[in-house]
Each structure stands twice: as structure tokens, then as C-alpha cells.
Scaffold this motif. Sequence first.
Motif, mmCIF file in Angstrom:
data_model
loop_
_atom_site.group_PDB
_atom_site.id
_atom_site.type_symbol
_atom_site.label_atom_id
_atom_site.label_comp_id
_atom_site.label_asym_id
_atom_site.label_seq_id
_atom_site.Cartn_x
_atom_site.Cartn_y
_atom_site.Cartn_z
ATOM 1 N N LEU A 158 68.483 34.121 105.503
ATOM 2 C CA LEU A 158 69.319 33.787 104.214
ATOM 3 C C LEU A 158 67.969 34.105 103.344
ATOM 4 C CD1 LEU A 158 70.824 30.222 104.652
ATOM 5 C CD2 LEU A 158 71.983 32.290 104.056
ATOM 6 N N THR A 159 66.896 33.710 103.374
ATOM 7 C CA THR A 159 65.835 33.956 102.286
ATOM 8 C C THR A 159 65.591 35.577 101.918
ATOM 9 O OG1 THR A 159 64.141 33.394 103.801
ATOM 10 C CG2 THR A 159 64.730 31.770 102.435
ATOM 11 N N ALA A 160 65.857 36.036 103.342
ATOM 12 C CA ALA A 160 65.683 37.697 103.103
ATOM 13 C C ALA A 160 66.921 38.394 102.420
ATOM 14 C CB ALA A 160 65.631 38.184 104.381
ATOM 15 N N ALA A 161 67.913 37.672 102.410
ATOM 16 C CA ALA A 161 69.362 38.109 101.775
ATOM 17 C C ALA A 161 69.234 37.830 100.076
ATOM 18 C CB ALA A 161 70.578 37.483 102.493
ATOM 19 N N TYR A 162 68.502 36.692 99.753
ATOM 20 C CA TYR A 162 68.480 36.328 98.422
ATOM 21 C C TYR A 162 68.120 37.338 97.205
ATOM 22 C CZ TYR A 162 69.804 31.371 99.844
ATOM 23 O OH TYR A 162 70.445 30.564 100.484
ATOM 24 N N PRO A 163 66.965 38.065 97.750
ATOM 25 C CA PRO A 163 66.488 38.973 96.765
ATOM 26 C C PRO A 163 67.448 40.143 96.472
ATOM 27 C CG PRO A 163 64.771 38.453 98.201
ATOM 28 C CD PRO A 163 65.884 37.860 98.613
ATOM 29 N N GLY A 164 68.148 40.384 97.483
ATOM 30 C CA GLY A 164 69.256 41.632 97.511
ATOM 31 C C GLY A 164 70.389 41.215 96.715
ATOM 32 N N LEU A 165 70.760 39.903 96.030
ATOM 33 C CA LEU A 165 71.710 39.292 95.598
ATOM 34 C C LEU A 165 71.391 39.066 94.248
ATOM 35 C CD1 LEU A 165 73.118 37.193 98.432
ATOM 36 C CD2 LEU A 165 73.898 39.233 97.961
ATOM 37 N N THR A 166 70.209 39.210 93.881
ATOM 38 C CA THR A 166 69.666 38.790 92.423
ATOM 39 C C THR A 166 70.288 39.712 91.429
ATOM 40 O OG1 THR A 166 67.555 39.813 92.701
ATOM 41 C CG2 THR A 166 67.857 37.418 92.944
ATOM 42 N N THR A 167 70.421 39.454 90.255
ATOM 43 C CA THR A 167 70.714 40.275 89.201
ATOM 44 C C THR A 167 69.621 40.485 88.082
ATOM 45 O OG1 THR A 167 72.985 39.810 89.504
ATOM 46 C CG2 THR A 167 72.521 41.112 87.439
ATOM 47 N N VAL A 168 69.023 41.559 87.905
ATOM 48 C CA VAL A 168 68.012 41.717 86.813
ATOM 49 C C VAL A 168 68.755 41.694 85.495
ATOM 50 C CG1 VAL A 168 66.084 43.055 85.994
ATOM 51 C CG2 VAL A 168 66.617 42.943 88.359
ATOM 52 N N THR A 169 68.581 40.694 84.786
ATOM 53 C CA THR A 169 68.988 40.656 83.312
ATOM 54 C C THR A 169 67.831 40.614 82.121
ATOM 55 O OG1 THR A 169 68.855 38.470 83.408
ATOM 56 C CG2 THR A 169 70.998 39.113 83.926
ATOM 57 N N SER A 170 68.143 41.214 81.043
ATOM 58 C CA SER A 170 67.097 41.362 80.193
ATOM 59 C C SER A 170 66.375 40.363 79.785
ATOM 60 C CB SER A 170 67.997 41.764 78.740
ATOM 61 O OG SER A 170 68.864 42.749 78.732
ATOM 62 N N ASN A 171 66.798 39.053 79.725
ATOM 63 C CA ASN A 171 65.913 38.020 79.512
ATOM 64 C C ASN A 171 64.953 37.527 80.439
ATOM 65 O OD1 ASN A 171 68.052 37.051 81.046
ATOM 66 N ND2 ASN A 171 67.459 35.020 80.390
ATOM 67 N N HIS A 172 65.399 38.014 81.892
ATOM 68 C CA HIS A 172 64.373 37.627 82.955
ATOM 69 C C HIS A 172 63.324 38.851 83.000
ATOM 70 C CE1 HIS A 172 67.645 34.955 84.590
ATOM 71 N NE2 HIS A 172 66.633 34.077 84.892
ATOM 72 N N LEU A 173 63.695 39.983 82.679
ATOM 73 C CA LEU A 173 62.996 41.056 82.685
ATOM 74 C C LEU A 173 61.924 41.155 81.319
ATOM 75 C CD1 LEU A 173 62.085 43.677 84.715
ATOM 76 C CD2 LEU A 173 63.575 44.936 83.109
ATOM 77 N N VAL A 174 62.434 40.767 80.448
ATOM 78 C CA VAL A 174 61.484 40.414 79.266
ATOM 79 C C VAL A 174 60.521 39.614 79.509
ATOM 80 C CG1 VAL A 174 61.497 39.939 76.736
ATOM 81 C CG2 VAL A 174 63.242 41.566 77.490
ATOM 82 N N ALA A 175 61.000 38.486 79.753
ATOM 83 C CA ALA A 175 59.917 37.352 80.077
ATOM 84 C C ALA A 175 58.881 37.707 81.111
ATOM 85 C CB ALA A 175 60.714 36.074 80.703
ATOM 86 N N ARG A 176 59.296 38.510 82.302
ATOM 87 C CA ARG A 176 58.426 38.988 83.307
ATOM 88 C C ARG A 176 57.403 39.862 82.543
ATOM 89 N NH1 ARG A 176 56.605 37.722 88.191
ATOM 90 N NH2 ARG A 176 55.548 39.838 89.356
ATOM 91 N N VAL A 177 57.798 40.846 81.887
ATOM 92 C CA VAL A 177 56.871 41.941 81.297
ATOM 93 C C VAL A 177 56.075 41.159 80.115
ATOM 94 C CG1 VAL A 177 56.960 43.697 79.472
ATOM 95 C CG2 VAL A 177 58.518 43.758 81.378
ATOM 96 N N ALA A 178 56.488 39.974 79.283
ATOM 97 C CA ALA A 178 55.544 39.398 78.401
ATOM 98 C C ALA A 178 54.717 38.507 79.314
ATOM 99 C CB ALA A 178 56.459 38.506 77.425
ATOM 100 N N TRP A 179 55.088 37.933 80.421
ATOM 101 C CA TRP A 179 54.090 37.142 81.032
ATOM 102 C C TRP A 179 53.028 37.911 81.785
ATOM 103 C CZ3 TRP A 179 53.383 32.081 80.836
ATOM 104 C CH2 TRP A 179 52.792 31.540 81.731
ATOM 105 N N ARG A 180 53.321 39.157 82.302
ATOM 106 C CA ARG A 180 52.325 40.149 82.963
ATOM 107 C C ARG A 180 51.380 40.556 81.819
ATOM 108 N NH1 ARG A 180 50.946 40.542 87.579
ATOM 109 N NH2 ARG A 180 51.139 42.697 87.908
ATOM 110 N N ALA A 181 51.869 40.885 80.539
ATOM 111 C CA ALA A 181 51.099 41.074 79.594
ATOM 112 C C ALA A 181 49.952 39.966 79.342
ATOM 113 C CB ALA A 181 51.750 41.570 78.307
ATOM 114 N N LEU A 182 50.373 39.017 79.229
ATOM 115 C CA LEU A 182 49.216 37.695 79.051
ATOM 116 C C LEU A 182 48.623 37.576 80.294
ATOM 117 C CD1 LEU A 182 49.084 35.194 77.228
ATOM 118 C CD2 LEU A 182 50.487 34.002 78.746
ATOM 119 N N GLU A 183 49.157 37.801 81.452
ATOM 120 C CA GLU A 183 48.230 37.796 82.547
ATOM 121 C C GLU A 183 47.162 38.801 82.551
ATOM 122 O OE1 GLU A 183 51.053 36.158 86.206
ATOM 123 O OE2 GLU A 183 50.738 38.330 86.233
ATOM 124 N N GLU A 184 47.440 39.809 82.019
ATOM 125 C CA GLU A 184 46.204 40.892 82.116
ATOM 126 C C GLU A 184 45.310 40.869 81.044
ATOM 127 O OE1 GLU A 184 47.902 44.936 82.172
ATOM 128 O OE2 GLU A 184 49.217 44.371 84.064
#
Lengths: 293, 521
Positions: free
Chosen positions: B395-421
Motif C-alpha cells: 500500500l505505501t509503495a502504491a501511494y506515491p504513484g497515485l499522487t497528483t502534483v499540483t501547482s501549489n504543492h510544487l511551488v511550496a516545494r521549490v520555495a522550501w528547497r530554496a530556503l533550505e539551500e
Amino acid sequence: MQVGILGGGRWGQALARVVMAAGHQPLIAWKDVKPPHLFPSSNKPPEVSERCELLLVAASGSLVRQAIRLAAPGPHNRVVVAGRGVEPGTGTWLTEVVLQESDVLRVGALAGPAPVEEILQGGLCAGVVASPFKEVQDLTTEALHCSRYRVYHSHDLLGVQIASAAVPVIASLLSITSGLRGAGTGLNALVLTRALSETSRLVEAMGGAPETLYGLAGLGDLLAVKEQDRYRVPRGERPPDGPVALAQALLRLAAEHHVEMPLTEGLEAFHRGVDPLEVVGALMARKAQPERR
Amino acid sequence: MSAHSATGMFTEAPPEAVAAEMERRVRRFLAELTEEALASILEEAHYLERKRVELHPEPEVEPLLDALAEALLKRDREAREAAALALTRRWAEEIHGAFSTSVYRFATRVLPTGVAGLIVPSPRRLRDWRPPSLEGALQVDGDFPFLQELAREATLILAPTHVSNMDSPLIGLALYQAGLPPFRYGAGLNLFSNPVMSFFMSRLGAYTVDRTKSSRLYKQVLKEYSVRLLTTRQHSLFFPGGTRSRSGGLERDVKKGLLGTGLTAWQENLEANRPQGEIYVVPMTLTYTLVLEAETLIRDHLAEAGKQRFIISDDEFARPSKVFSFARRLLELDGGVVARLGEPLDLFGNKVARSRHERGEQASHRMGFVTDRGGKVVRDPQRDRVYTERLSRALTAAYPGLTTVTSNHLVARVAWRALEEREGTTDPFRLVRTPAWRRVVSREELITRLRAAMGVAEEGAAAHRWHTRLPSTAEEALSEALTAFRRFHHSRALADKGNVLRIDNPNLCYYYQNRLQHLGV
């Protein structure tokens, strides 16, 4: 109980001997070389899978896949691999090979010292069976535990498989370093303890029990192979492919789990042709560390 | 696809029959315990219940606990079992609740439209009026004909990731849109305190789970209830994560208690030779553009390790008006929620074959995992736990394949990665404490990073590693994300400050980006 043994070589025969000593009937499945008449055998491996609930796989790591394909065990079988940890070439755990090639789910591994000729001649020995399934531990113990062969059981399948794969690596390392000019018992002790320590860190990082390394599958097996002088690397020669393939499989796991394994890397460096003195020098120059990390 | 095409609606037995069956089950469980195990489980139940009623007085429970204490002192097995049964009888009634098949059948027909009517904005002019629908706002994906076929011939366990308390009603609607019958599910007793939620939940098949009751005996009664549902062909929904994801990330580890009841029920079906006795598990994910409880959940996640609350009763769900205003704003966004149903698995984590013939072969084959050579079922709870562990890994292996990448999650990810760096650390505890003036990233840098991340996301989607719902340019994605972040929360995960973008609420930014940890960007 009838116990199937996949592989008619000396190790398969040794296991059959133990099964008989434990009061059960072995049935060896063989393909090319018929085992001696002393042991009941069949050249139809699927028949062995059909007749025996418990199958012990006594084939070398590279032949486990083929043995499973030939025997085609099914959901009712419990399959215990009595080989060294990983499949050379693919780096796949041998129990994983069983899961990939059959419909079996209940798997386990038998590890520990395996002085084949001693066992065949009635010598005393012990092993550890590891499986997440208690029933696999119980069935294997029942099949093998006797006055000549003690069976211990463990839930730590991962730790036992890693320990079993690390033994040839550590034995080869010890063989190389003990042959170095100026090396003595101190270096041997250093290599032995630190190699066990780094492997136990890998086991722990992967969710296994680090102490498994110091049990029959690790230290126990290592003492036996050293006594038998197995995995000896002649002075000036590179370590053979078998232990190196195991080292590479362990290093892949170590990288995935962010574990440092400088000694295992050392064996790989010897294999690439790096001068052993240079490798040992680099290892000795590493910064001081706490004994347990 | 209309819900009329699917069968699988269940008929629940009358309450007295349910109570009798629960009593029979609990009686059997108690009878199988050794003297020592029985004493241990009852002593624990007595101790924990006493502590619980001290905090939340329940006068009716006191005499039952007194009787249990007396029986424990007597060392009389019969008296002990009788006292335990009296207590568990009360629990079973509470779990089953006031469920009525006729109300349920009516509710499942009218509620989807009712719910849509409540949360879809009203038209400004009468002539614009259309029957309310969530189409567009709630996007549902999956192989519906196959799942409908399985729902007719077997019992299904739906295993979704758990993000929000809105999951259960939205899953109910998603199942309706997918032409699948409704599922029974356990809902926390605390949720029934919200009258609006309570109305929908109890009528859509919810049964009550009181998570303040932590004894093994109570958990066993719950498991027996779940087995009863599954053996009477009632499709069930379990959240394998057990509780809402506090971090916003996908479940990596799941609780095996309720999931394991699938195997118990299946073996009972085999023993009783019940037709249509197969049980399949369907992984599912919900992707929300915005999560109502995000601020509370992430605050809890970031609270000192080990002090997380398993039950949060004072979050945004405590106020019904807030729930509806949020739901409206969320569902005004096109694709505000994406529900995705995955490939069904058997109880051992293997994929279920599409052809009926092959499924039949799989079914007879898998019996070997639990039967002896004579075909008789051999009970082994330890073995079953290992099998369920395998299912949970699948089940846990199946979940990532069922996710949907949306703008807000991706923008948050990118902004957070920039902050991390920028800060040279990935430690979220340090990053959320970064002063506001340092939590900025230039628009140019963010767009460049976002473009690269969108490339990775689309490549992964092409390789079927996940799904995407992204506009064609990074600029559009950023604008979509900023609109979403502006929409509901008090402060914004990311705010537009002209040439720069600022992480106004680092907790929220961290929460939304956590959903995409598996993306590798």
C-alpha cells in the motif's frame, strides 16, 4: 516429516544427513549429478515441492534462481535458503529471489558455520534459522535440531542475510591484511572487530538487530571459515570475484542507507588493484572515532 | 458513470442480531485466552477505563467497572468473562450506533446532491441555476468498470491516505461519482460532536470509534466489528495511517490492526465456504489544493517530538460554519480535490488480475497461504501479522504513484528547497524559525527552479510514477499557487511581494511541500 532439499551437492547431502539425524526423511531434488544412494532423491524437482512442505535450498547463490524455477514451489511451501545472502551479479537477497521466482511467501534463511565435510562425518555444529514467520522457524528447527546440530531461531532475516554475505568479505580482508609485511595480530584484531562493527551499523540502519553480527551467522561463521582457511587470497593476488561481488552488494546498500563501510570499500579497492599497503595506510589515517557510533 | 450501475449495497441485520453476533464473537475471543492472558487483558481494560471515566464521567459505566473489579478479585473465570461481556456489550452498541439500512439507502441516494448543494456556491441569478454538482471541483480517477465488477463479486476494503476530516464525506462523493457503492467506515467519536458532520457521517455508513478508549479489549471489539462487516459483504474503508497525516506527507508506515481484520474475515469466509468470499484492498489518495486543518496539523507535527496528540478535538473542524465556508472556497477551484483509486490488491499485497478466469485461479492459489494440505484453514495470528505487513508495504509503495502534483504543492516545494539551500540546513525546526526577512526568494530564481521541477514532474508522470495537474508554464503555475494560498489560510504559505516572493507562513509552506517528498526535486 519429509524435508525437501534443492541441490544434491555436498552441502545438500550434509543437510540431508542432519535431517536424518533429527529423525526425518530428506528428499534431495537434483538435476545433473545424482547424490549417493544413502540419500533418497528425485530428479523431478516439482515432485519434491509437491511432497514436502519445507524446502531447504542448498544451491550456491548464483544457482538459487534456477533451483527455484525448476522446483516451482507453491503457496503451501516454506522455503529456507541455506546459501550466502545475496545473488552475485544482481545483488538481490536470496530470499527475495525465491519471492520473485515463485508463489511462495513464507521464506527464511539458514546461516552459520557450515563445515560440510565435518557435518557429513558426524561432527557437531549449529546454525541459525531466520524468518519473520514463526512457523518457518519452528518447522526448520523441527527438521534439523538434533544432538549433532543445534538450531537457533531469529526474527532478524535481514541481519542474518547481511551477516552471511559479509563473512566472505571479512575473511578475504583478513587474509589480505595478515599477509602484509609488518602486519601482526593487532591488525587482524582491528580488521575483524571494525569490519563486524561497520556491518552491524548497516544492519541497524536497515532495521535489523546489530547483535546478529556477533551470533552464529556472523562471528560464528567467520571463525569457521578462518579455521578452514576458506576465502584465502594468495599474497600479491587480487581477491576473487565471489567476495568482491558480495562487498559491492553491501556497499550499494550502505550508500542507500548512508552508512560508512571503509573496510568493505577497502576490499573493493584491493580488487581494483590498489596497493594493499596504501589502502591500509589510508584506513589507519582516518580520524579518531567513538567505538560505537 | 451513474451509481445505479453498481450493486454491492448491503443490508444490515437488525440491531438485536448485530448485538448477538458481537456477543458471540467476543465470547469466543475471551474463551480462547489463557487464564493469564484473560486476567492481563481485563486488568488493563479495568485500569484504563477507570482512568478514562475519571476524566469524562460516564455514570452508566461505573457499575460495569465495579462488577469487573469484583470478578477480577474472585478469580472465577466464568464471572470474569460475564463482567467483560457486559462491558463489551456496551461498547459494541456504541460502535454500531443507530445505523438503519433504510435511512442509509435513502441517504446514499440524496446526500451526494445535498452535499454538493451545500458546498457549491449558489448562482447569482435564478436563470443560472443548475442542479448542484461537484464535477470539476472534485476530480475522480481510476479504473471504475473494473472496481465496479470487483464490488459486485467480492468485498472491498478502501485504503486511502488521510489528510483531512473532509476525507470521509469527499470519499463518499468520490465513490458515488465512480459508480461504486458506499463503504462503511470508522469515525472518531470526537467528530460526532460536530452536528453537521455527525449527520452526514452516521447516515453514510460511519460507525463510531472512540480513540480515548485504548485498552486491548476495546480494540478487539472494534476488530470483531470490522470482521463482522467484512464477512457480511459490507465494503469497508480504513485509513491505514490511523490518523490524519500531521506533516502533510504521504503515509510511510501504516497501522495493521484494522487492516489485519481483512485476513481474519477472509479466512472465516473460506471456512464457511461463503460465496463471493474474496476480499480486495483498493489504495486511494486524495490531493487537496488547500487543507482546512493544515495550520493545526503542522503545528502539532512540529511540536516537540513524542508529544503529538493522537486526537485533536479543537481544530478547525470544531466550527461547522468554517467547514462550509472552507469547502466552498476549496471547491470553487477547478480540481480543488483530486481523488484517485489505484489498482486493487489481494490481502497479501499482490495485484488482482483483470480477467475473471485469472482471478479465479489467483483465488484458489492463495488459499495455500493459509490452509494445510487437506485444504483446512490453519489459524496463525503471527503468520497473519507478517502477511499484513506485506500488504501494508504494498500500500505505501502504491501511494506515491497515485499522487497528483499540483501547482501549489510544487511551488511550496521549490520555495522550501530554496530556503533550505540558502540556510544550509534541511532541519525544519530551524527553518521555520528563520526570520521573515531571510525567507525571501527572487521571482526570477523561483521561476527557474519551478521550471526545472515541472520538467522532473512531467517526466515522472510520463513514466507513470505519479500524475500531474500543472499548467504549461512556470509563470502560470506560480500564479495558480499564489491564488490558492491567498484563498483561505490566515497567513500565506508564499506571498507575492513584487520582485520577490516571501514565505509568510513557513509552517504552511513546509506542510504543503511535504506532500511531494517522493518527487526528488
